[in-house]
Design a protein around this motif. Sequence first.
Motif, mmCIF file in Angstrom:
data_model
loop_
_atom_site.group_PDB
_atom_site.id
_atom_site.type_symbol
_atom_site.label_atom_id
_atom_site.label_comp_id
_atom_site.label_asym_id
_atom_site.label_seq_id
_atom_site.Cartn_x
_atom_site.Cartn_y
_atom_site.Cartn_z
ATOM 1 N N LYS A 242 0.830 -1.201 0.000
ATOM 2 C CA LYS A 242 0.000 0.000 0.000
ATOM 3 C C LYS A 242 0.869 1.257 0.000
ATOM 4 O O LYS A 242 0.538 2.244 -0.662
ATOM 5 C CB LYS A 242 -0.942 0.011 1.211
ATOM 6 C CG LYS A 242 -1.759 -1.255 1.374
ATOM 7 C CD LYS A 242 -2.407 -1.710 0.079
ATOM 8 C CE LYS A 242 -2.831 -3.155 0.125
ATOM 9 N NZ LYS A 242 -3.032 -3.752 -1.206
ATOM 10 N N THR A 243 1.997 1.223 0.728
ATOM 11 C CA THR A 243 2.900 2.373 0.741
ATOM 12 C C THR A 243 3.611 2.516 -0.596
ATOM 13 O O THR A 243 3.745 3.629 -1.123
ATOM 14 C CB THR A 243 3.929 2.230 1.878
ATOM 15 O OG1 THR A 243 3.240 1.970 3.109
ATOM 16 C CG2 THR A 243 4.753 3.495 2.018
ATOM 17 N N TYR A 244 4.069 1.404 -1.145
ATOM 18 C CA TYR A 244 4.662 1.458 -2.492
ATOM 19 C C TYR A 244 3.680 2.092 -3.473
ATOM 20 O O TYR A 244 4.043 2.981 -4.257
ATOM 21 C CB TYR A 244 4.990 0.040 -2.974
ATOM 22 C CG TYR A 244 6.322 -0.512 -2.560
ATOM 23 C CD1 TYR A 244 7.499 -0.068 -3.163
ATOM 24 C CD2 TYR A 244 6.426 -1.512 -1.602
ATOM 25 C CE1 TYR A 244 8.731 -0.595 -2.808
ATOM 26 C CE2 TYR A 244 7.645 -2.047 -1.242
ATOM 27 C CZ TYR A 244 8.802 -1.586 -1.848
ATOM 28 O OH TYR A 244 10.024 -2.106 -1.500
ATOM 29 N N ASN A 245 2.436 1.629 -3.442
ATOM 30 C CA ASN A 245 1.450 2.110 -4.406
ATOM 31 C C ASN A 245 1.106 3.580 -4.163
ATOM 32 O O ASN A 245 0.859 4.334 -5.115
ATOM 33 C CB ASN A 245 0.186 1.253 -4.328
ATOM 34 C CG ASN A 245 -0.464 1.065 -5.678
ATOM 35 O OD1 ASN A 245 0.174 0.620 -6.623
ATOM 36 N ND2 ASN A 245 -1.726 1.430 -5.783
ATOM 37 N N GLY A 246 1.108 3.984 -2.898
ATOM 38 C CA GLY A 246 0.858 5.385 -2.592
ATOM 39 C C GLY A 246 1.923 6.293 -3.175
ATOM 40 O O GLY A 246 1.632 7.355 -3.734
ATOM 41 N N LEU A 247 3.183 5.895 -3.046
ATOM 42 C CA LEU A 247 4.273 6.680 -3.632
ATOM 43 C C LEU A 247 4.164 6.709 -5.148
ATOM 44 O O LEU A 247 4.379 7.756 -5.789
ATOM 45 C CB LEU A 247 5.620 6.088 -3.210
ATOM 46 C CG LEU A 247 5.952 6.174 -1.719
ATOM 47 C CD1 LEU A 247 7.201 5.360 -1.398
ATOM 48 C CD2 LEU A 247 6.139 7.628 -1.288
#
Length: 781
Positions: free
Chosen positions: A168-173
């Motif tokens: 989710k953090t990867y995708n947010g970035l």
Amino acid sequence: MKNFVLLMGIALCVFPLTAQTRQQVDLFSLNQVRLLESPFLSAQQTDLRYLLALEPDRLLSPFLREAGLQPKAPSYPNWENTGLDGHIGGHYLSALSMMYAATGDAEVKRRLDYFLDELKRCQDHVGTGFIGGTPGSLVLWEEIKRGDIRAGSFDLNGKWVPLYNIHKTYNGLLDAYIHVGSEQARDMLVKYTDWMLDITAGLSDEQMQEMLKSEHGGLNEVFAAVYEITGDKKYLQLAHRFSHLKILRPLIQEKDSLTGLHANTQIPKVIGYKRIADDEHNADWDKAARFFWKTVTENRSVCIGGNSVREHFNPPDDFSAMIEDVQGPETCNTYNMLRLTKRLYKSTPEVYLMDYYEKALFNHILSSEEPERGGFVYFTPMRPGHYRVYSQPETSFWCCVGTGLENHAKYGELIYAHDRDALYVNLFIPSRLTWEEKGVVFSQRTRFPYSGEMNFTFEEAESKKLALKLRIPSWVKEPEQIEVSVNGEWLGYGAVTGEYLTLERKWKRGDSVTLRLPMQVNLVQLPDKSPYYAFQYGPIVLAAPMGTEDLKGLYADDSRGGHIAHGKLIPLNEIPAFIGTSAEIESSLSRLDDEGLRFVYTGETFPARKDMEFIPFYALHNQRYLIYFPQTESVQDDASRQASTLYQNQYDEIENRTLDVIYPGEQQSESDHFIRYEDSETGDINNRHFRKARGWFGYRMKTEEPASYLAIVQHKNEANRSLILIDNEELKGEPKLEPMDDDFVRLTYALPPLKSGEHTIVFQPAGGEVTSSVFEIRLLK
């Protein structure tokens, strides 16, 4: 086949876009499309208010804690402080990025910049490129790096799906870079991916596949995106290493082996297969993604476009659980199916892909947000007479809250598409498109689905030749009634359903096009062809309001099971069966007025219900509803339905007595009850999941009132060889044994006084090397 029409002295070319003329298309950025007044704009604004109700420092708290920095505020409750800490932060970053692109809201941009700055502070302080909120993150990833891998479907080295969490953090970035152009987010994303390269560098391919048993979101897709951004093939190779071959291989062979699998674990993997296929022109991986999409949408999805029961794929030839259970289609699944559809559409702009996209967007995604308070829905029960539960911004932090924040910010992503010389109109949603490259401002105004008329205007145009391609949906049953006009002059020709209708000319400022599509009522049956039907008007699923009795937990608290509608079940034999043939039933539903979408059913039902009203499902909230109804051709035939309800009555009776229930072997049910185990395994029989152990396994259960009984389900051929401990005390006494369907039995134990509150339950072997296989655990009043 082309048709040439002389219109106002200009030759206008009109033809359906055939398979031979299709080509890859590009999508417009969210900042090029603005929604105009419609239910979608209202939903977007409601989502914006929900986003702004969330406190960034509370969402950042897990990241700061794991980086060794002092949090500025306490973590939110629910999933955000019980093991999946930080996952909403990644979704929040994506949603802020999309919402800013879609609206230009200055406060959203301020929060986005702040969130990125704080995450960068975490990344810089750790120093390895890592960012994450899973409790004990640094120790966990050091274990993984040295090859100490202990993977289950819902955990990895004792942590709740940490790969899924960091995705989710990867995708947010990635979204912050794609939608807002943040170079800071791009740099952080690349550093974060380099960290993962380092973590996995020493792992064998076998160890990687072992790790991928644990839910990991779409990490393969993200790493493929990093390859596209940087051009460095090491990231594409990482994407390959994060592709789960156990799921991929049967899909390449076009085999559907999905029954019993946790649905939303698989869909993001397939999005990754497709992205990798596009990057390297891999025909096998492309075929796998297309087969998956086809079998899920055609064989495993209900009328609203959603899929799964209790988060798992049910058998395609048996949708009985879809009707019986209250944990129907999960919103996250449809969120990801739309992401897969979008990626397929980019490489093959087929109308049938947009037909599914439209169905799922209008009937599931739009319906999954409460229009006033803004809560998001986890499960949408297909069980007749049940209801949905909505999240609250202070209490609820489920996966479907995260995807919900995104869903209603990105409605503009596929309304239009383009290639070099063509503009595609895919969805009938009021909006304005600004296509700077062509000097075109194009608007769409419509009351769809209240009306089948769409009006398009070139508000700006440079009088250059451009093909306008209008989607003619497959739900149009009378294509001869389709009407198209240009600048008020009607064209006479036959349109083709399931194709694009192309109007090609030099468009100038002020040119207008009107498209009229005939809409009608039709019945849709459950995919297994059992006698349950739903009404649709065009693509819009209709539902009948069924009252507001016992809407327990309508707005969720912060409990781990708060996303489930625990109110009383209406017995299925009390649900009205519609009497007649499908054609007779279809003709008995009439629209009440031209302005609204209110319908009345005047046909025969049993038990009798006079003049049942239906409205669009997306407009029905805060009450019980009926979407799928039983059908029979005569009252006499219906007597057999009533006679066969003994099992169903037993099911409803025990459901209504249940204080808490666990389905061992099912990912979310076990994680919601804080599963702990040693030397344990899971499996399934007859589409029922189980857990057993040579060591032990246990859970935490919670009741709101005293419990009198414990009920366990196991297979009838398996001896009872489990020692059961409740709050560390051995459960004594012989259970009552009741036969169930499909070769299972229920063992019901009388309990010593068990007060309301939280209790532990543990299973150990008794008189053997392994416990019984446990399929279901209930505390009953």
